[in-house]
Design a protein around this motif. Sequence first.
Motif, PDB file in Angstrom:
ATOM      1  N   LYS A 110       0.836  -1.193   0.000  1.00 16.77           N
ATOM      2  CA  LYS A 110       0.000   0.000   0.000  1.00 16.77           C
ATOM      3  C   LYS A 110       0.881   1.257   0.000  1.00 16.77           C
ATOM      4  CE  LYS A 110      -3.275  -0.693   2.809  1.00 16.77           C
ATOM      5  NZ  LYS A 110      -3.569  -0.789   4.212  1.00 16.77           N
ATOM      6  N   ALA A 111       1.859   1.230   0.918  1.00 16.63           N
ATOM      7  CA  ALA A 111       2.692   2.408   1.060  1.00 16.63           C
ATOM      8  C   ALA A 111       3.435   2.712  -0.224  1.00 16.63           C
ATOM      9  CB  ALA A 111       3.676   2.207   2.195  1.00 16.63           C
ATOM     10  N   LYS A 114       0.617   3.694  -3.346  1.00 12.50           N
ATOM     11  CA  LYS A 114      -0.154   4.933  -3.352  1.00 12.50           C
ATOM     12  C   LYS A 114       0.441   6.006  -4.257  1.00 12.50           C
ATOM     13  CE  LYS A 114      -3.487   3.792  -0.692  1.00 12.50           C
ATOM     14  NZ  LYS A 114      -4.858   3.760  -1.164  1.00 12.50           N
ATOM     15  N   ASP A 131       6.218  11.687  -4.532  1.00 10.67           N
ATOM     16  CA  ASP A 131       6.944  12.187  -3.377  1.00 10.67           C
ATOM     17  C   ASP A 131       8.062  11.219  -2.998  1.00 10.67           C
ATOM     18  OD1 ASP A 131       7.866  13.070  -1.051  1.00 10.67           O
ATOM     19  OD2 ASP A 131       5.919  13.387  -0.119  1.00 10.67           O
ATOM     20  N   LYS A 141       8.889   2.525   8.168  1.00 11.67           N
ATOM     21  CA  LYS A 141       7.706   1.931   8.829  1.00 11.67           C
ATOM     22  C   LYS A 141       7.787   0.413   8.786  1.00 11.67           C
ATOM     23  CE  LYS A 141       4.315   4.192  10.574  1.00 11.67           C
ATOM     24  NZ  LYS A 141       3.374   3.705  11.537  1.00 11.67           N
ATOM     25  N   ARG A 304      -8.856  -1.389   7.089  1.00 11.16           N
ATOM     26  CA  ARG A 304      -8.060  -0.410   7.828  1.00 11.16           C
ATOM     27  C   ARG A 304      -8.885   0.248   8.932  1.00 11.16           C
ATOM     28  NH1 ARG A 304      -6.068   2.035   3.787  1.00 11.16           N
ATOM     29  NH2 ARG A 304      -7.619   3.683   3.791  1.00 11.16           N
ATOM     30  N   ALA A 308      -7.970   0.101  12.798  1.00 12.94           N
ATOM     31  CA  ALA A 308      -7.859   1.367  13.532  1.00 12.94           C
ATOM     32  C   ALA A 308      -8.786   1.363  14.745  1.00 12.94           C
ATOM     33  CB  ALA A 308      -8.190   2.540  12.607  1.00 12.94           C
TER      34      ALA A 308
ATOM     35  N   ARG B 130       0.618  14.636   2.532  1.00 12.21           N
ATOM     36  CA  ARG B 130       0.599  13.260   3.052  1.00 12.21           C
ATOM     37  C   ARG B 130      -0.700  13.045   3.793  1.00 12.21           C
ATOM     38  NH1 ARG B 130       5.997  11.685   2.869  1.00 12.21           N
ATOM     39  NH2 ARG B 130       7.489  13.298   3.385  1.00 12.21           N
ATOM     40  N   TRP B 132      -2.322  10.574   6.715  1.00 12.48           N
ATOM     41  CA  TRP B 132      -1.938   9.620   7.763  1.00 12.48           C
ATOM     42  C   TRP B 132      -3.164   9.022   8.426  1.00 12.48           C
ATOM     43  CZ3 TRP B 132       3.290   8.949   8.335  1.00 12.48           C
ATOM     44  CH2 TRP B 132       4.118   9.979   7.869  1.00 12.48           C
ATOM     45  N   ASP B 133      -3.081   7.748   8.776  1.00 10.83           N
ATOM     46  CA  ASP B 133      -4.063   7.146   9.667  1.00 10.83           C
ATOM     47  C   ASP B 133      -3.514   7.336  11.081  1.00 10.83           C
ATOM     48  OD1 ASP B 133      -5.391   5.241  11.385  1.00 10.83           O
ATOM     49  OD2 ASP B 133      -6.210   4.330   9.569  1.00 10.83           O
ATOM     50  N   GLN B 137      -0.976   4.792  12.579  1.00 10.32           N
ATOM     51  CA  GLN B 137       0.234   5.572  12.319  1.00 10.32           C
ATOM     52  C   GLN B 137       0.823   5.225  10.960  1.00 10.32           C
ATOM     53  OE1 GLN B 137       2.931   5.515  15.619  1.00 10.32           O
ATOM     54  NE2 GLN B 137       1.311   5.724  17.124  1.00 10.32           N
ATOM     55  N   GLN B 138      -0.053   4.947  10.061  1.00  9.03           N
ATOM     56  CA  GLN B 138       0.369   4.509   8.734  1.00  9.03           C
ATOM     57  C   GLN B 138       0.176   5.659   7.747  1.00  9.03           C
ATOM     58  OE1 GLN B 138      -2.190   1.393   7.418  1.00  9.03           O
ATOM     59  NE2 GLN B 138      -1.039   0.968   5.565  1.00  9.03           N
ATOM     60  N   GLN B 139       1.129   5.811   6.850  1.00  8.49           N
ATOM     61  CA  GLN B 139       0.942   6.803   5.794  1.00  8.49           C
ATOM     62  C   GLN B 139       0.104   6.178   4.701  1.00  8.49           C
ATOM     63  OE1 GLN B 139       4.232   9.451   4.235  1.00  8.49           O
ATOM     64  NE2 GLN B 139       3.794   8.300   2.395  1.00  8.49           N
ATOM     65  N   LEU B 140      -1.034   6.768   4.411  1.00  5.50           N
ATOM     66  CA  LEU B 140      -1.956   6.160   3.447  1.00  5.50           C
ATOM     67  C   LEU B 140      -1.749   6.683   2.034  1.00  5.50           C
ATOM     68  CD1 LEU B 140      -5.238   6.313   5.569  1.00  5.50           C
ATOM     69  CD2 LEU B 140      -3.562   4.473   5.427  1.00  5.50           C
TER      70      LEU B 140
END
Lengths: 342, 445
Positions: A110-111, A114, A131, A141, A304, A308, B130, B132-133, B137-140
């Motif tokens: 996913k990371a 995107k 980016d 991460k 997700r 969460a 950016r 973020w969740d 703490q995840q970058q979506l």
Amino acid sequence: MRWSLATSLGIHAAILIAALVVLPNPSPHDVKPMEAIQVDISKIGDMTKKMAMATDAPEKVEKPTSKKAAEQKKADPTAKIAKEEKKAAKEAKAPPPPEKTPEPPKEEKKAEDKPLEADPLKDLIKDTVTDPDAEALALKKAEEKKKAEAKKKADEKKKADEKKKAEEKKKAEAKKLAEEKKKADAKKKKQQKLDVAKLEDLLNSDALLDKENDEKTTTSSEAATDGSPTKGQANLQGDDSELVGTILDGLVSRVKECWTVPPGAREAGIIVRIHFVLNQDGSLDGNPSVENYQADQLFDATARSAVAALIECQAYSFLPADRYDLWRDNTLDFDPRQMFQG
Amino acid sequence: MMMTHPMTLFRFWRFPIFAIVLAMAAIGAQKAEAVEGTVTGGRVDPLPIAISPFISGGGAEESGGTIGEVITNNLGRSGYFAPLDPASFIEQIADFGQQPRFADWRQIQAKALVTGQVSAEGGKIRVAFRLWDVNTQQQLAAQQFTTIPKNARRIGHIISDIIYKSLTGIDGYFDTRIVFVAEEGPKSRRVKKLSIMDQDGYNIRALTDGRDLVLTPRFSPTTNEITYMSFGSDTPRVYLMNIDTRQREIVGEFPNMSFSPRFSPDGQRVIMSLQDGGNANIYELDLRSRHLRQLTNVPAINTAPSYSPDGSRVAFESDRGGTQQIYVMNVDGSNQNRISFGNGRYSTPVWSPDGRYIAFTKQGGGKFAIGVMAPDGSGERILTEGYHNEGPTWAPNSRVLMFFRDTQGESGGPQLWSVDITGYNEQRVPIQGFASDPAWSPKLN
């Protein structure tokens, strides 16, 4: 000659007749006292139970047992097989080592995906670039996650071992106490080896029968009159299932408060299955994992949101601390299908 | 001596039984250790999201402010998000490259966080953001764009779409336009101009000067062309217009009135009604070959045709049964079936882009309602109703409908509104003056 023969025959016949008439009498009278012995045996059972219930039940002396057991082990060739069987049983019983298939590939993907996916200005605004920091952050991460998972695995293994040991000990204690008195020495730590010869003895002995009866009657009114649960025998199937139900209700209603259901998920028929492990203080042990991952944006968003919610709602400190074994390992299906308001 | 005693055999039988009982007990115990269940509900509240002010400097401050504002408005208006008040933010993001302090954002109940920065580079702006969740703490999502400052709003819409999709799993609809009829002046002498704007009501531009009455504009799939009806000369006709060049042309030469046009999903054909005395029937015109095909041939008013997204079927309205009702037919005109059976009159059917629904206007009991039903007529749901609601049009993601709502009185007039497919979150499109006949464009990118 003829006289002596006749006399001999006559005497023999007389003795035989006398024996037939006199001998049958005593035996029937011995049977009834035996019943009284059975009552006595059941009292031994009571004692066994009381000992088992005692919270400070002392550890039994093991030395005599080990000698005897060692001799029996030598004598019995099936002991090895029995040992293996026991080992297998133990393996089955041990909580599944939490080698939960870490589904980080999903998140890592996913990371990375995107920035690639979201490139809508490509045609319209020529200078669009992805980016560069995103990848670095994603990698960082992922590393962190990897470490966390390794730690989690180690912890879980440690816990599993401890639990296994505790269970073994508990079981050994129960058996040991059940046999009690004379036969008690034959058990204890050597139980792991399950000596067949010893088992045969036990199976045929009134003591074991009595133990079995005790185990059965632990749930009966007899135990209830004692007023306290039996130590080491608290995992009563019926009671646990009720408790598990209560735990589940508590977990579900708590998680509902934190779960913001993505709009599309409500009518898309998505169900997300999430596995998570809790620490004794009710906090999450590692990250929850999605068990039924699907490559779909809507599923992804729903999964997700569910993860969460689990994170947000921790710690689940309302769960009964003394039954940590029941809520350590959990799986929840997040099913928003019934929520479509229309 | 070596013979096996029957009792010994019995003992050996008993051992496995004993072992099995132990094993079963072990399995039972293990089962009890795992809690399994189902969470059947959750919150449907808008998701609290923090949109941190975009870090900007060197002349890009205005763009930064605009982008943040566009994102905040878009997400808030969607009804799925609740942007948090920046005054409540504990952490002021000062370095775009740093991870946010998630505890600070959790404390203000944010579930998602948007950070960004805008910098000026040789007459252009460089925008990066950016998503973020906060809990995981995840970058979506992360993306950067370089463009001219004039496109700042557009960038805001694009970023909004990315955020919306990342968090809901549904395609966004913010980078889209609406073509509509802008109305000015008193009711008796209303001037109607064909106009176009961004979906949030900004960047309104008139496409016609208001001399001719215009009605029912519709976008082509390519988004740079529209078809509409105009009373240009004596007879109302269907026109095509290129939005960029403003060039227009009449679609076909027909002796009578042509009206209610709509593009086919591939943009190669236009379907419309042609007047035939007191009746009207539906025809399809191939824009390249100019071949005209008649699809209905019924002595009634058959109009408002709308293709299914795969182009295989057409929904339309007809009064052939005595009142206006919705019918569906194959694209060759065969198999014409009525699908609306509720009380009242049904009109203006519009097939949703995902093919799941047909939106309609329903008139009955002195009210006009906007509703949806399945293409077979089942599952009818009214989303909004009132004095006068009409002309639904679908957002490209099939989650939102826009329509116009008229108000009573001499000073009253039509305004554009939107409503969620669930019937919640009615929002007025914030434009000045009156407006009617909206048509939502496909996504621009």
